[in-house]
Design a protein around this motif. Structure first.
Motif, PDB file in Angstrom:
ATOM      1  N   ILE A 209     -46.451  29.260  54.340  1.00 47.36           N
ATOM      2  CA  ILE A 209     -47.096  29.207  55.662  1.00 47.36           C
ATOM      3  C   ILE A 209     -48.167  28.118  55.677  1.00 47.36           C
ATOM      4  N   GLN A 210     -48.886  28.018  54.551  1.00 49.38           N
ATOM      5  CA  GLN A 210     -50.026  27.102  54.525  1.00 49.38           C
ATOM      6  C   GLN A 210     -49.635  25.654  54.276  1.00 49.38           C
ATOM      7  N   THR A 211     -48.373  25.404  53.945  1.00 50.81           N
ATOM      8  CA  THR A 211     -47.944  24.024  53.752  1.00 50.81           C
ATOM      9  C   THR A 211     -46.875  23.587  54.759  1.00 50.81           C
ATOM     10  N   MET A 212     -46.423  24.514  55.598  1.00 55.71           N
ATOM     11  CA  MET A 212     -45.264  24.204  56.455  1.00 55.71           C
ATOM     12  C   MET A 212     -45.558  23.099  57.483  1.00 55.71           C
ATOM     13  N   ASN A 213     -46.836  22.928  57.842  1.00 57.26           N
ATOM     14  CA  ASN A 213     -47.136  21.891  58.821  1.00 57.26           C
ATOM     15  C   ASN A 213     -47.402  20.531  58.191  1.00 57.26           C
ATOM     16  N   SER A 214     -47.470  20.490  56.881  1.00 56.56           N
ATOM     17  CA  SER A 214     -47.660  19.194  56.217  1.00 56.56           C
ATOM     18  C   SER A 214     -46.457  18.813  55.355  1.00 56.56           C
ATOM     19  N   PHE A 219     -41.558  23.745  55.735  1.00 51.91           N
ATOM     20  CA  PHE A 219     -41.193  24.096  57.109  1.00 51.91           C
ATOM     21  C   PHE A 219     -39.756  24.591  57.167  1.00 51.91           C
ATOM     22  N   GLU A 220     -38.863  23.856  56.491  1.00 51.27           N
ATOM     23  CA  GLU A 220     -37.446  24.252  56.494  1.00 51.27           C
ATOM     24  C   GLU A 220     -37.236  25.604  55.830  1.00 51.27           C
ATOM     25  N   ILE A 221     -37.985  25.860  54.765  1.00 52.50           N
ATOM     26  CA  ILE A 221     -37.868  27.159  54.073  1.00 52.50           C
ATOM     27  C   ILE A 221     -38.312  28.283  55.015  1.00 52.50           C
ATOM     28  N   VAL A 222     -39.443  28.083  55.677  1.00 49.98           N
ATOM     29  CA  VAL A 222     -39.943  29.106  56.602  1.00 49.98           C
ATOM     30  C   VAL A 222     -38.942  29.314  57.738  1.00 49.98           C
ATOM     31  N   ARG A 223     -38.488  28.214  58.322  1.00 50.45           N
ATOM     32  CA  ARG A 223     -37.534  28.307  59.433  1.00 50.45           C
ATOM     33  C   ARG A 223     -36.283  29.083  59.006  1.00 50.45           C
TER      34      ARG A 223
END
Ligand code: C2E
Ligand code: MG
Ligand code: MG
Ligand code: MG
Length: 276
Positions: A209-214, A219-223
């Motif tokens: 969560i804390q790295t998904m915007n950088s 981001f792909e893992i979270v998505r």
């Protein structure tokens, strides 16, 4: 080897070891005393519906009011409690108190959906024979309905004796208790677990969560984890939401639930009551 290090260093090494042993022994007797004197305190962190901002429930997170060392977070004592076999007793105190507290909060919410309380159970519990009886006893004593209790476990708990753990989990599920897989994505994640243990909630580890915007990969893992959870009819819960930007991303990805400092830090019951 000791000879090449020289006599002096050998003694220093020995002294350090003795100190470590004393430190552990002290901690062990402190822990026993703390259990007797109820020095552990349950903090509550809201788990929020990310679309409506309504509080869905809470995660119970233990703190130790140590008489000399002050307020300690679990990282300072859970590993040792596990090591010396005190973790089950500690967890029962936490669950008992948390269930009692949420029962009381829910009494004043008769026209609204009841809060759900999530408790963390150490891996040790899942291979013990009396887990289900203990949980049943606590539900009976506190009056909390089983659908209001969720048990959080990490993937490591599934590794030790998978057959035995599978039996325990299906017993918990048969009495109506839900299961959350904690810190998902950081352990030995096997997608087959999700199905095999009929997981209800997937807690996406805060490191993503804390790295998904950088980091596009995060981001792909979270998505993907959110899509997967939807497809398997599992609720995704994002952990460690700290910023409005992170919340916004998760809303766009249609993540149903989340928790983090952006909403609230874990707080004692008295303070949590003021925010709902
Ligand atoms: P966890 O179950 O993954 O709990 C989430 C941790 O993230 C908590 O740390 C919480 O305070 C922290 N956290 C929540 N939101 C944020 C955020 O926005 N930013 C950051 N940086 N951190 C956030 P805590 O309370 O120190 O607990 C650490 C771990 O100790 C827990 O991880 C859980 O595995 C374990 N634990 C806590 N309470 C208990 C308990 O009663 N029994 C057992 N067996 N383990 C417990
Ligand atoms: Mg947890
Ligand atoms: Mg977690
Ligand atoms: Mg954790």
């Amino acid at each position: 080897r000791a000879k090449t290090l020289g006599r002096g260093r050998y003694e220093v090494f020995n002294e350090t070891m003795r100190e470590q042993v004393r430190f552990i022994q002290k901690l062990e007797s402190d822990l026993r005393r703390a259990l007797e004197r109820k020095e552990f305190q349950v903090y509550y962190q809201p788990i929020v519906n990310l679309q409506t901002s309504a509080i869905h429930g809470f995660e119970a997170l233990v703190r130790w009011n140590h008489p000399q060392r002050g307020l300690l977070t679990p990282g300072h004592f859970i590993p040792i409690a596990e090591e010396i076999g005190l973790i089950t007793q500690l967890d029962w105190q936490v669950i008992q108190e948390a269930c009692q507290q949420v029962y009381r909060w829910n009494e004043n919410r008769k026209n609204r959906p009841p809060f759900v309380i999530s408790v963390n159970l150490s891996a040790k519990h899942f291979t013990e024979d009396n887990l289900v009886e203990q949980v049943t006893k606590i539900l009976n004593e506190t009056g909390l309905e089983s659908p209001c209790l969720k048990i959080e476990m990490t993937e490591t708990a599934l590794l030790e004796e998978p057959e035995k753990v599978a039996v325990t989990i299906s017993q918990l599920k048969s009495i109506g208790i839900g299961l959350s897989l904690d810190d998902f994505g950081t352990g030995y994640s096997s997608l087959s677990y999700l199905h095999r243990f009929s997981v209800d909630n997937l807690k996406l580890d805060m490191s993503f969560i804390q790295t998904m915007n950088s980091e596009p990969q995060s981001f792909e893992i979270v998505r993907t984890m959110i899509v997967l959870a939807h497809a398997l009819n599992i609720n995704a819960i994002a952990e460690g939401i700290e910023t409005a930007e992170q919340l916004n991303t998760l809303q766009h990805l249609d993540c149903p639930l989340g928790q983090g400092y952006y909403f609230s830090k874990p707080l004692p019951a008295e303070n949590i009551q003021q925010i709902f």
